[in-house]
Design a protein around this motif. Structure first.
Motif, PDB file in Angstrom:
ATOM      1  N   UNK A  32       0.817  -1.284   0.061  1.00  0.00           N
ATOM      2  CA  UNK A  32      -0.156   0.084   0.013  1.00  0.00           C
ATOM      3  C   UNK A  32       0.748   1.144  -0.031  1.00  0.00           C
ATOM      4  N   UNK A  33       2.037   1.301   0.596  1.00  0.00           N
ATOM      5  CA  UNK A  33       2.900   2.637   0.622  1.00  0.00           C
ATOM      6  C   UNK A  33       3.546   2.701  -0.710  1.00  0.00           C
ATOM      7  N   UNK A  34       3.785   1.500  -1.209  1.00  0.00           N
ATOM      8  CA  UNK A  34       4.336   1.643  -2.795  1.00  0.00           C
ATOM      9  C   UNK A  34       3.267   2.239  -4.002  1.00  0.00           C
ATOM     10  N   UNK A  35       2.080   1.781  -3.561  1.00  0.00           N
ATOM     11  CA  UNK A  35       1.055   1.837  -4.815  1.00  0.00           C
ATOM     12  C   UNK A  35       0.641   3.344  -4.859  1.00  0.00           C
ATOM     13  N   UNK A  87      17.602  12.608  -6.104  1.00  0.00           N
ATOM     14  CA  UNK A  87      16.990  11.280  -5.671  1.00  0.00           C
ATOM     15  C   UNK A  87      17.018  10.852  -4.235  1.00  0.00           C
ATOM     16  N   UNK A  88      18.322  11.486  -3.525  1.00  0.00           N
ATOM     17  CA  UNK A  88      18.263  11.118  -1.939  1.00  0.00           C
ATOM     18  C   UNK A  88      16.997  11.554  -1.122  1.00  0.00           C
ATOM     19  N   UNK A  89      16.730  12.709  -1.663  1.00  0.00           N
ATOM     20  CA  UNK A  89      15.376  13.372  -0.816  1.00  0.00           C
ATOM     21  C   UNK A  89      14.015  12.641  -1.387  1.00  0.00           C
ATOM     22  N   UNK A  90      13.931  12.128  -2.652  1.00  0.00           N
ATOM     23  CA  UNK A  90      12.984  11.447  -3.140  1.00  0.00           C
ATOM     24  C   UNK A  90      12.769  10.046  -2.070  1.00  0.00           C
ATOM     25  N   UNK A  91      13.938   9.316  -2.074  1.00  0.00           N
ATOM     26  CA  UNK A  91      14.039   8.237  -1.219  1.00  0.00           C
ATOM     27  C   UNK A  91      13.661   8.457   0.287  1.00  0.00           C
ATOM     28  N   UNK A  92      14.207   9.677   0.938  1.00  0.00           N
ATOM     29  CA  UNK A  92      14.094   9.952   2.209  1.00  0.00           C
ATOM     30  C   UNK A  92      12.475  10.353   2.415  1.00  0.00           C
ATOM     31  N   UNK A  93      11.974  11.157   1.635  1.00  0.00           N
ATOM     32  CA  UNK A  93      10.529  11.597   1.688  1.00  0.00           C
ATOM     33  C   UNK A  93       9.599  10.412   1.380  1.00  0.00           C
ATOM     34  N   UNK A  94      10.087   9.539   0.544  1.00  0.00           N
ATOM     35  CA  UNK A  94       9.123   8.303   0.334  1.00  0.00           C
ATOM     36  C   UNK A  94       9.093   7.350   1.600  1.00  0.00           C
ATOM     37  N   UNK A  95      10.174   7.157   2.383  1.00  0.00           N
ATOM     38  CA  UNK A  95      10.100   6.332   3.519  1.00  0.00           C
ATOM     39  C   UNK A  95       9.263   7.129   4.582  1.00  0.00           C
ATOM     40  N   UNK A  96       9.375   8.270   4.723  1.00  0.00           N
ATOM     41  CA  UNK A  96       8.448   9.110   5.539  1.00  0.00           C
ATOM     42  C   UNK A  96       7.045   8.853   5.283  1.00  0.00           C
ATOM     43  N   UNK A  97       6.660   8.842   4.127  1.00  0.00           N
ATOM     44  CA  UNK A  97       5.501   8.777   3.582  1.00  0.00           C
ATOM     45  C   UNK A  97       4.546   7.495   3.662  1.00  0.00           C
ATOM     46  N   UNK A  98       5.975   6.365   3.768  1.00  0.00           N
ATOM     47  CA  UNK A  98       5.438   5.056   3.975  1.00  0.00           C
ATOM     48  C   UNK A  98       5.322   4.713   5.691  1.00  0.00           C
ATOM     49  N   UNK A  99       6.028   5.257   6.344  1.00  0.00           N
ATOM     50  CA  UNK A  99       5.972   4.805   7.741  1.00  0.00           C
ATOM     51  C   UNK A  99       4.745   5.121   8.486  1.00  0.00           C
ATOM     52  N   UNK A 100       3.617   5.873   8.029  1.00  0.00           N
ATOM     53  CA  UNK A 100       2.797   6.376   8.935  1.00  0.00           C
ATOM     54  C   UNK A 100       1.689   5.152   8.488  1.00  0.00           C
TER      55      UNK A 100
END
Length: 302
Positions: A131-134, A147-160
């Motif tokens: 669900x976080x990937x979708x 790209x580093x910022x994209x990865x870091x922000x993606x992780x933050x968006x997934x964690x919730x």
């Protein structure tokens, strides 16, 4: 095209591609009775017969994520989980999984407690679902310049919602792929894997990169998984394999993804969000747009 215009075009292409893939893929669940019927449509590239394609929680949550980015310029986790909870409360019939039905009503009452709530899912392991990937491809398009910022922000968006490391890894992989697509550079599985946290998702990406060039989508799905277990590790590698095989041909990318069957709305949402970030959705044609549920007008301001 200046930087802001490029970002807007990539984000709009990504959310449109995600919504098209989501609504298209979802048609293979309620309208098709057998695998043979689905494969006959896919082989002939005949659109599913339903003239009204409603999108699911994949798109609803992607829109929530974009709304938070538009408001704050970054992922604010309490704001994100509050938005997810409000959207779920307003329309819980979008196809949310059992984990979200358990999490989001609790988060509505206490968004600041999102960390404890997300970690408590699935016996305290947190969700490792897809669900976080979708929902994350438009975030990758948003931060494509870094790209580093994209990865870091993606992780933050997934964690919730997806506290398990592999739920997070799936989101990171998709965001990096969408960022690369938005840049218009080579979309390669090894580069995506290099920025994905270690574990089964990354291993699946590396396995996908080694598949022979003539591998059919059905074979790739059998090898990599296509979401039957609704986990990031058996969803993301196949979807990104399809996206990297057809980075400049969204219709072919979506038909190839659908051929894997499985969790078709989610795999197609991921593929559509990545490929759409690169070239938009114009190649799908008027028929797809006419059938698909419209996106909200506020996107025009993002």
């Amino acid at each position: 095209m200046d930087t802001d215009d490029r970002r807007r075009a990539a984000v709009r292409g990504s959310i449109e591609g995600l919504a098209h893939g989501d609504a298209f893929g979802e048609r293979f669940f309620p309208l098709l009775r057998t695998e043979e019927e689905a494969r006959a449509l896919i082989t002939a590239r005949r659109l599913p017969p339903d003239p009204h394609w409603r999108w699911t929680d994949d798109t609803a949550m992607a829109l929530d994520l974009l709304a938070v980015l538009a408001a704050h310029g970054e992922v604010r986790q309490p704001a994100l989980i509050a938005r997810f909870a409000a959207t779920h409360r307003a329309d819980p019939g979008r196809g949310y999984g059992p984990g979200m039905h358990a999490l989001l009503p609790r988060a509505a009452a206490a968004p600041e407690g999102w960390r404890e709530l997300a970690h408590a899912l699935f016996g305290g392991e947190g969700s490792l679902g897809n669900g976080a990937a979708m929902r994350v491809a438009p975030l990758g398009a948003w931060f494509h310049h870094d790209l580093d910022r994209a990865a870091e922000q993606a992780a933050r968006s997934a964690e919730v919602t997806h506290a398990h490391p592999q739920g997070v890894a799936g989101a990171v992989a998709v965001a990096v792929a969408a960022a690369l697509a938005a840049r218009g550079t080579l979309l390669a599985l090894p580069e995506i894997a290099a920025r994905t946290p270690e574990g089964p998702v990354r291993d699946g990406l590396l396995h996908a990169a080694q598949l022979p060039p003539d591998t059919a989508p059905e074979e790739a799905a059998a090898t990599l998984g296509s979401g039957h277990r609704v986990r990031a590790e058996d969803t993301v590698p196949f979807a990104l394999w399809c996206a990297t095989r057809h980075p400049d041909d969204l219709p072919t990318a979506l038909w190839a993804t659908a051929a894997g069957l499985g969790d078709v709305d989610t795999t197609c949402a991921i593929t559509g969000g990545v490929v759409g970030a690169r070239g938009g959705t114009g190649a799908l044609g008027e028929e797809w747009t006419r059938r698909r549920e419209p996106l909200p007008e506020w996107l025009d301001e993002v």
